[in-house]
Design an enzyme around this catalytic site. Structure first.
Site, PDB file in Angstrom:
ATOM      1  N   GLY A  48      12.843  43.821 -10.648  1.00 13.75           N
ATOM      2  CA  GLY A  48      11.449  44.163 -10.928  1.00 13.75           C
ATOM      3  C   GLY A  48      10.991  45.243  -9.969  1.00 13.75           C
ATOM      4  N   GLN A  53       5.322  50.373  -5.114  1.00  9.47           N
ATOM      5  CA  GLN A  53       6.567  50.449  -4.336  1.00  9.47           C
ATOM      6  C   GLN A  53       7.166  51.854  -4.337  1.00  9.47           C
ATOM      7  OE1 GLN A  53       8.184  46.622  -6.255  1.00  9.47           O
ATOM      8  NE2 GLN A  53       9.060  46.549  -4.207  1.00  9.47           N
ATOM      9  N   CYS A  96      12.744  41.208  -1.825  1.00  5.73           N
ATOM     10  CA  CYS A  96      11.874  42.321  -2.228  1.00  5.73           C
ATOM     11  C   CYS A  96      12.508  43.621  -1.767  1.00  5.73           C
ATOM     12  CB  CYS A  96      10.491  42.169  -1.605  1.00  5.73           C
ATOM     13  SG  CYS A  96       9.330  43.467  -2.083  1.00  5.73           S
ATOM     14  N   LEU A  97      12.536  44.606  -2.650  1.00  8.08           N
ATOM     15  CA  LEU A  97      13.121  45.905  -2.303  1.00  8.08           C
ATOM     16  C   LEU A  97      12.334  46.576  -1.175  1.00  8.08           C
ATOM     17  CD1 LEU A  97      13.882  47.124  -5.925  1.00  8.08           C
ATOM     18  CD2 LEU A  97      15.546  46.343  -4.218  1.00  8.08           C
ATOM     19  N   HIS A 138       5.474  37.673  -8.416  1.00  2.59           N
ATOM     20  CA  HIS A 138       5.854  38.522  -7.278  1.00  2.59           C
ATOM     21  C   HIS A 138       5.351  39.955  -7.503  1.00  2.59           C
ATOM     22  CE1 HIS A 138       9.051  40.007  -4.279  1.00  2.59           C
ATOM     23  NE2 HIS A 138       8.686  41.115  -4.907  1.00  2.59           N
ATOM     24  N   GLU A 139       5.573  40.471  -8.727  1.00  4.94           N
ATOM     25  CA  GLU A 139       5.161  41.859  -9.025  1.00  4.94           C
ATOM     26  C   GLU A 139       3.642  41.988  -9.061  1.00  4.94           C
ATOM     27  OE1 GLU A 139       7.411  43.829  -8.631  1.00  4.94           O
ATOM     28  OE2 GLU A 139       9.137  42.554  -9.030  1.00  4.94           O
ATOM     29  N   HIS A 142       2.161  42.457  -5.758  1.00  3.82           N
ATOM     30  CA  HIS A 142       2.236  43.848  -5.283  1.00  3.82           C
ATOM     31  C   HIS A 142       1.012  44.649  -5.739  1.00  3.82           C
ATOM     32  CE1 HIS A 142       6.138  44.323  -3.334  1.00  3.82           C
ATOM     33  NE2 HIS A 142       6.795  43.794  -4.356  1.00  3.82           N
TER      34      HIS A 142
HETATM   35  O1  GNR Z   1      14.966  42.525  -7.132  1.00  5.14           O
HETATM   36  C1  GNR Z   1      14.184  41.616  -6.860  1.00  5.14           C
HETATM   37  N1  GNR Z   1      14.605  40.320  -6.904  1.00  5.14           N
HETATM   38  C2  GNR Z   1      13.750  39.232  -6.827  1.00  5.14           C
HETATM   39  C3  GNR Z   1      14.314  37.968  -6.605  1.00  5.14           C
HETATM   40  C4  GNR Z   1      13.514  36.863  -6.532  1.00  5.14           C
HETATM   41  C5  GNR Z   1      12.158  36.976  -6.671  1.00  5.14           C
HETATM   42  C6  GNR Z   1      11.573  38.222  -6.881  1.00  5.14           C
HETATM   43  C7  GNR Z   1      12.366  39.336  -6.959  1.00  5.14           C
HETATM   44  S1  GNR Z   1      11.651  40.899  -7.247  1.00  5.14           S
HETATM   45  C8  GNR Z   1      12.799  41.943  -6.447  1.00  5.14           C
HETATM   46  C9  GNR Z   1      12.443  43.399  -6.644  1.00  5.14           C
HETATM   47  C10 GNR Z   1      11.101  43.691  -6.027  1.00  5.14           C
HETATM   48  O2  GNR Z   1      10.915  43.837  -4.855  1.00  5.14           O
HETATM   49  N2  GNR Z   1      10.080  43.728  -6.848  1.00  5.14           N
HETATM   50  O3  GNR Z   1       8.843  43.943  -6.366  1.00  5.14           O
HETATM   51 NI    NI Z   2       8.846  43.144  -4.349  1.00  7.27          NI
END
Ligand code: GNR
Ligand code: NI
Length: 172
Positions: A48, A53, A96-97, A138-139, A142
């Site tokens: 995601g 980001q 999270c990236l 999670h997204e 952000h």
């Molecule tokens: O790649 C991603 N893996 C992930 C694993 C578990 C819960 C959320 C994520 S999102 C993350 C990519 C990212 O940072 N998205 O904002």
């Molecule tokens: Ni993230």
């Protein structure tokens, strides 16, 4: 398509904390942004990515939850809203990236009902559970300037940011 740099908490915390603005019009310019986000997400690789980001404060998310042996299944979310969230919560190990190489359990509602505009600007409502529910929450965090580490204790959060800063120094 263009690969964009993914912002990280060591250098870009102030941008990642910004609250993103709703999209007014789903047009070709926005689709170029979403195409670039998807390419950047696949290259990372991640499942995601929110526009902030890559430094764009718009309420736009891309996602692909297909397993490695499955064909790609890109999803696009514009101005997403959570219409309902289950009382039941549960932990999931998140990464999270923007917080590279840190993985911690986060508790979230296990099921949510969503409303968003898709790639073509069509209104969609659907339910999400399992990894889909985790990832969309999670997204959407952000979009509000919230990182998964903000759900941890202050000690764990500060340790995570320190680790990312140390790794960035070692890379430089
Ligand atoms: O790649 C991603 N893996 C992930 C694993 C578990 C819960 C959320 C994520 S999102 C993350 C990519 C990212 O940072 N998205 O904002
Ligand atoms: Ni993230």
């Amino acid at each position: 398509m263009t690969l964009r740099r993914i912002l990280t908490v060591d250098a870009d915390m102030a941008v990642l904390k910004q609250v993103s603005t709703p999209v007014e019009t789903v047009d070709d310019d926005l689709r170029v942004l979403m195409d670039d986000m998807l390419e950047t997400m696949y290259a990372a690789p991640g499942i995601g990515l929110a526009a902030i980001q890559i430094g764009v404060a718009k309420r736009v998310i891309v996602m692909d939850l297909a397993k490695t042996d499955e064909p790609p299944a890109p999803r696009y979310f514009i101005n997403p809203e959570i219409l309902w969230a289950s009382e039941d919560t549960g932990p999931w190990e998140e990464g999270c990236l923007s917080v590279p190489d840190i993985y911690e359990d986060v508790d979230r509602p296990l099921e949510v009902r969503l409303r968003y505009l898709d790639y073509n600007g069509n209104l969609v409502e659907e339910d999400a559970d399992e990894l889909y529910a985790v990832c969309i929450q999670h997204e959407m965090d952000h979009l509000n300037g919230v990182l998964f580490i903000d759900h941890l204790s202050r000690l764990k959060r500060e340790r995570a940011v320190s680790k990312v800063k140390k790794a960035a120094r070692a890379d430089a």
